[in-house]
Design a protein around this motif. Structure first.
Motif, short mmCIF file in Angstrom:
data_model
loop_
_atom_site.label_atom_id
_atom_site.label_comp_id
_atom_site.label_asym_id
_atom_site.label_seq_id
_atom_site.Cartn_x
_atom_site.Cartn_y
_atom_site.Cartn_z
N PRO A 166 -2.09 0.84 5.78
CA PRO A 166 -0.96 0.09 5.22
C PRO A 166 0.11 1.05 4.72
O PRO A 166 -0.16 2.19 4.35
N ALA A 167 1.36 0.54 4.69
CA ALA A 167 2.44 1.37 4.16
C ALA A 167 2.31 1.56 2.67
O ALA A 167 2.86 2.50 2.10
N SER A 168 1.56 0.67 2.03
CA SER A 168 1.40 0.75 0.58
C SER A 168 -0.06 0.55 0.22
O SER A 168 -0.75 -0.26 0.84
N PRO A 169 -0.58 1.27 -0.76
CA PRO A 169 -1.93 1.01 -1.24
C PRO A 169 -1.94 -0.26 -2.09
O PRO A 169 -0.88 -0.80 -2.43
N SER A 170 -3.12 -0.73 -2.43
CA SER A 170 -3.19 -1.84 -3.38
C SER A 170 -2.66 -1.34 -4.72
O SER A 170 -2.95 -0.23 -5.16
N LEU A 171 -1.84 -2.17 -5.38
CA LEU A 171 -1.16 -1.74 -6.60
C LEU A 171 -1.91 -2.19 -7.85
O LEU A 171 -1.30 -2.50 -8.88
N PHE A 172 -3.22 -2.23 -7.76
CA PHE A 172 -4.03 -2.55 -8.93
C PHE A 172 -5.37 -1.84 -8.77
O PHE A 172 -5.73 -1.37 -7.68
N GLY A 173 -6.10 -1.78 -9.85
CA GLY A 173 -7.40 -1.15 -9.82
C GLY A 173 -7.31 0.29 -9.36
O GLY A 173 -6.42 1.05 -9.79
N PRO A 174 -8.21 0.72 -8.46
CA PRO A 174 -8.24 2.13 -8.04
C PRO A 174 -7.26 2.46 -6.92
O PRO A 174 -7.39 3.49 -6.27
N MET A 175 -6.28 1.59 -6.66
CA MET A 175 -5.25 1.89 -5.66
C MET A 175 -5.86 2.19 -4.29
O MET A 175 -5.63 3.23 -3.69
N ILE A 176 -6.63 1.25 -3.75
CA ILE A 176 -7.37 1.49 -2.51
C ILE A 176 -6.42 1.52 -1.32
O ILE A 176 -5.55 0.67 -1.18
N LEU A 177 -6.63 2.51 -0.46
CA LEU A 177 -5.87 2.64 0.78
C LEU A 177 -6.86 2.70 1.95
O LEU A 177 -7.54 3.71 2.14
N PRO A 178 -7.01 1.62 2.76
CA PRO A 178 -7.91 1.66 3.91
C PRO A 178 -7.27 2.44 5.07
O PRO A 178 -6.08 2.30 5.34
N ILE A 179 -8.07 3.23 5.76
CA ILE A 179 -7.57 4.08 6.85
C ILE A 179 -8.49 3.91 8.06
O ILE A 179 -9.72 3.94 7.94
N THR A 180 -7.88 3.74 9.23
CA THR A 180 -8.62 3.75 10.50
C THR A 180 -7.94 4.74 11.42
O THR A 180 -6.73 4.66 11.65
N VAL A 181 -8.71 5.68 11.96
CA VAL A 181 -8.18 6.74 12.81
C VAL A 181 -8.82 6.62 14.19
O VAL A 181 -10.05 6.59 14.32
N GLU A 182 -7.98 6.53 15.22
CA GLU A 182 -8.47 6.48 16.61
C GLU A 182 -8.32 7.86 17.22
O GLU A 182 -7.24 8.46 17.16
N LEU A 183 -9.41 8.37 17.82
CA LEU A 183 -9.47 9.76 18.27
C LEU A 183 -9.67 9.85 19.78
O LEU A 183 -10.35 9.01 20.38
N SER A 184 -9.10 10.90 20.36
CA SER A 184 -9.39 11.23 21.75
C SER A 184 -10.76 11.90 21.82
O SER A 184 -11.33 12.26 20.78
N PRO A 185 -11.32 12.11 23.02
CA PRO A 185 -12.62 12.82 23.10
C PRO A 185 -12.57 14.19 22.44
O PRO A 185 -13.50 14.58 21.73
N GLU A 186 -11.47 14.94 22.66
CA GLU A 186 -11.37 16.27 22.06
C GLU A 186 -11.20 16.15 20.55
O GLU A 186 -11.78 16.93 19.78
#
Length: 726
Positions: free
Chosen positions: A135-155
């Motif tokens: 997300p462009a912004s983390p959650s603005l409460f509690g521990p400010m959670i930022l979920p991340i998903t990274v798509e990788l090539s084989p290398e």
């Protein structure tokens, strides 16, 4: 609200006190970190996967990283800080002259008004990391959670798997978050002023003349003036902490930037002189004087003082430490294997098998009407059956089924229907796992052999008569005879046998030569559907002739005569070969009608360097190699004179001799009182059973006479001479 001007650092965590509640504190870590869930485990999963089949883009797989990042302290950090913070609260309570004991310290939660977040991993969006989703912004409460998903090539999956383990880190997170805080005892004056002024003057004067051209005078003055100014003035008051002062200054400039963005002056109107000229051209005004002035102003002037609220961005950012460097509640570091997995997308549940069936047979040239193929598969618990009729080699039947138990074996049968035949051939059930099911000519109950010339030359061979026969269990012996000549260079033998062809076709060829001779080749077999007939001398026979022995000093040359006789076809071949020290081996190659058989013989003469000749009579050749030569072996004979009485002899001559068939040698050894006491004779021999010799020892006496000792059949390898001749 957070009292911003008096931060403390406790156990690596920045601590701020509340501006009104003496017992409340706010905890801010220095950097974000991977989120810890309710079970005290990091929210982190790394997956590496591979595809079961080749893809058009050539990729064999890749990977995903799914994780959560948070900005806040852990429960363990809160527990570790509670004691030191209580000590600080007790000291503050006492310094404030409060009555009684200080209350328990409480940790407050900040409220964030707005925020953004950015993630950088390796070459985000490049060859290694194909895409980062967050997300462009983390959650603005509690521990400010930022979920991340990274798509990788084989290398990228390979590199990131290594990089995420051990010390250090590769995941970088930048937070920009704003929270309201109270200004410290200082003031900030923020002001901005902007103005735009425009002045336009146009004068037109026209004098119309009757006898001459009119006089036209026009003047235009257009002036635009724009100005803006602004500044931030900080009065630190009693505050001396430059970090706090700079923070207020940054906030003030940010406030000024926001204000100037909102208060944008519009453009002043632009006057068009053509519209003024129309007063003359259209309405016949002769004296025109136009003055237009426009002024636009904006002003912003604010002074912020103590106890007023400002927005503060702590700007937490940094590289997150790898989870293998983090510890759980048991004090042990997390294991990579607990948070990673390798996935093979070849899931047995989704595996599909496809069988493509064809008939490899020329329907147009065979008595073949159709082939009905039936395929059955029963490994999934639901029996799959497919039947299709194939009417030509270009038609294909396709069977598809899910795979059960990774077993791709299927059962198939086929029925062959022939042209002009009421009987059909039904095959036995067969099991296969081949995705390409090919039913060949030999499997459809038709014996089909095409006979064509190979290197057959019809100017030498007027015709070739081919006799073919086939026999197998369940099939009576089939036989035919076909002829090839210059007018009929190809022939075909086709018979319906109502069962698969399991045996080879036998054949013999009889050649009729242009010179009237006739040759008949031996019996041969073929399992092919095409038989090539070569010329009668299509077979090449080879005889290897090898010489052995001492060609340097003993053997001069070996003369070999070779002969091949094919009495069946009255065919003879001969050759002569000479072996020397420069060429001790030769090969004789000759054309033959028969691939084997016939009589091979050789005879030879071995000429030695001493002029003698050994003859070898005509001898059959067994196999394909002839070994010819003569080898002499050597036996060292040591002659010792240690017992000779040199007072009674002045010299001793020993004559040694060995003789057998093919080996005859004599050598003299001389012994003197002052010479060597032992000498060696290298006795040549051929037969190990005849390693005996004779010798004569002649003693020359001081008075000029001599005496001799002679012995025959001596086999000693060491000969000790007697002291004197007796």
């Amino acid at each position: 609200m957070l009292k911003w001007d008096a931060p403390e650092t406790v156990a690596g965590v920045t601590v701020y006190w509340d501006d009104t509640d003496i017992a409340k504190a706010y905890l801010l870590p220095s950097t974000p970190r991977f989120r810890i869930d309710a079970d005290s485990n990091p929210v982190f999963k790394f997956m590496k996967y591979r595809f079961p089949v080749d893809r058009k883009d050539g990729k064999k797989g890749g990977g995903f990283l799914v994780c959560d990042v948070e900005f806040g302290v852990t429960k363990q950090q809160e527990d570790d800080l509670r004691g030191p913070m209580q000590d600080r609260l007790d000291a503050r309570w006492k310094a404030a002259r409060r009555v009684g004991a200080a209350p328990a310290v409480a940790f407050g939660q900040l409220s964030y008004l707005r925020g953004t977040a950015a993630v950088q991993i390796l070459d985000s969006g490049g060859a290694l990391v194909e895409k980062v989703h967050n997300p462009a912004s983390p959650s603005l409460f509690g521990p400010m959670i930022l979920p991340i998903t990274v798509e990788l090539s084989p290398e990228g999956a390979t590199i990131l798997e290594e990089s995420l383990q051990g010390k250090g880190g590769v995941v970088q997170v930048v937070y920009d978050i704003w929270t309201p805080v109270k200004l410290p005892p200082m003031s900030a004056h923020v002001w901005f002023s902007a103005s735009k002024f425009s002045s336009f003057h146009q004068h037109i004067d026209v004098e119309e003349n009757f006898c001459s051209e009119d006089d036209y005078t026009e003047s235009i003055t257009d002036l635009v003036i724009q100005s803006d100014a602004g500044d931030v003035e900080i009065d630190p008051g009693t505050v001396t902490d430059q970090k706090v002062i700079q923070g207020v200054r940054d906030w003030a400039w940010s406030t000024l930037a926001d204000a100037t963005t909102r208060m944008v002056l519009g453009d002043v109107p632009i006057q068009n002189p053509e519209e003024i000229r129309k007063l003359y051209t259209e309405q016949d005004f002769e004296n025109i004087d136009v003055n237009i002035m426009t002024t636009r102003l904006v002003n912003f002037d604010r002074t912020y003082t103590e106890q007023q609220v400002m927005e503060w961005n702590p700007q937490p950012r940094g590289t997150l430490p790898n989870i293998t460097g983090m510890t759980g509640p048991d004090g042990k570091t997390f294991k990579w294997a607990d948070f990673s997995s390798v996935v093979d997308l070849d899931d047995p549940f989704f595996r599909i098998m496809t069988v493509n069936a064809r008939v490899n047979a020329p329907f147009d040239s065979l008595p073949l009407h159709s082939v009905e193929v039936k395929i059955e598969y029963d490994k999934t618990g639901q029996k799959q059956v497919a039947e299709f009729a194939l009417l030509g080699p270009d038609q294909m039947g396709t069977f598809t089924s899910f795979v059960g138990g990774n077993d791709r074996r299927y059962t198939y049968t086929y029925q062959v229907n022939y042209k002009g035949e009421a009987q059909a051939f039904v095959s036995d059930p067969k099991i296969s796992n081949d995705p390409s099911l090919i039913i060949n000519v030999g499997d459809i109950g038709i014996l089909d052999v095409a006979i064509k010339p190979g290197d057959l030359r019809f100017d030498q061979v007027t015709s070739a008569q081919i006799t073919l026969w086939y026999e197998d269990d369940g099939v009576p012996r089939l036989e035919t005879s076909l002829t090839l000549d210059k007018d009929h260079e190809e022939a075909r033998w086709t018979k319906v046998i109502f069962q698969a062809r399991r045996k080879p076709v036998h054949y013999k060829v009889k050649y009729f030569m242009a010179d009237g001779r006739e040759f008949e080749g031996g019996e041969r077999t073929t399992a092919s559907t095409e038989l090539r007939i070569n010329d009668p001398f299509g077979s090449t026979r080879t005889v290897q002739v090898r010489g052995f022995g001492d060609f340097a000093t003993r053997i001069d040359a070996i003369f070999v005569d070779l002969s091949y006789v094919d009495s069946v076809n009255d065919f003879t071949q001969t050759a002569s070969i000479t072996l020397t020290g420069q060429s001790t081996f030769e090969d004789w190659q000759f054309p033959a009608i028969l691939a084997d058989g016939g009589l091979l013989t050789y005879s030879a003469n071995i000429r030695f360097k001493d002029g003698t000749v050994q003859s070898i009579p005509s001898t059959p050749i067994e196999g394909s190699t002839v070994m010819l030569g003569d080898v002499l072996l050597e036996q060292p004979i040591t002659v010792m004179s240690d017992l000779v009485d040199w007072t009674a002899a002045r010299l001793v001559k020993v004559s040694l001799h060995h003789a057998e068939a093919g080996a005859d040698d004599t050598e003299d050894l001389i012994f003197k009182p002052t010479g060597e006491t032992s000498l060696v004779w290298k006795m040549p021999y051929k037969d190990k059973g005849k390693k005996t010799y004779s010798y004569t020892a002649t003693y020359f006496l001081p008075d000029g006479t001599s005496a001799s000792v002679t012995k025959d059949g001596v086999g000693d390898e060491t000969l000790v001479l007697p002291g004197k001749a007796s």
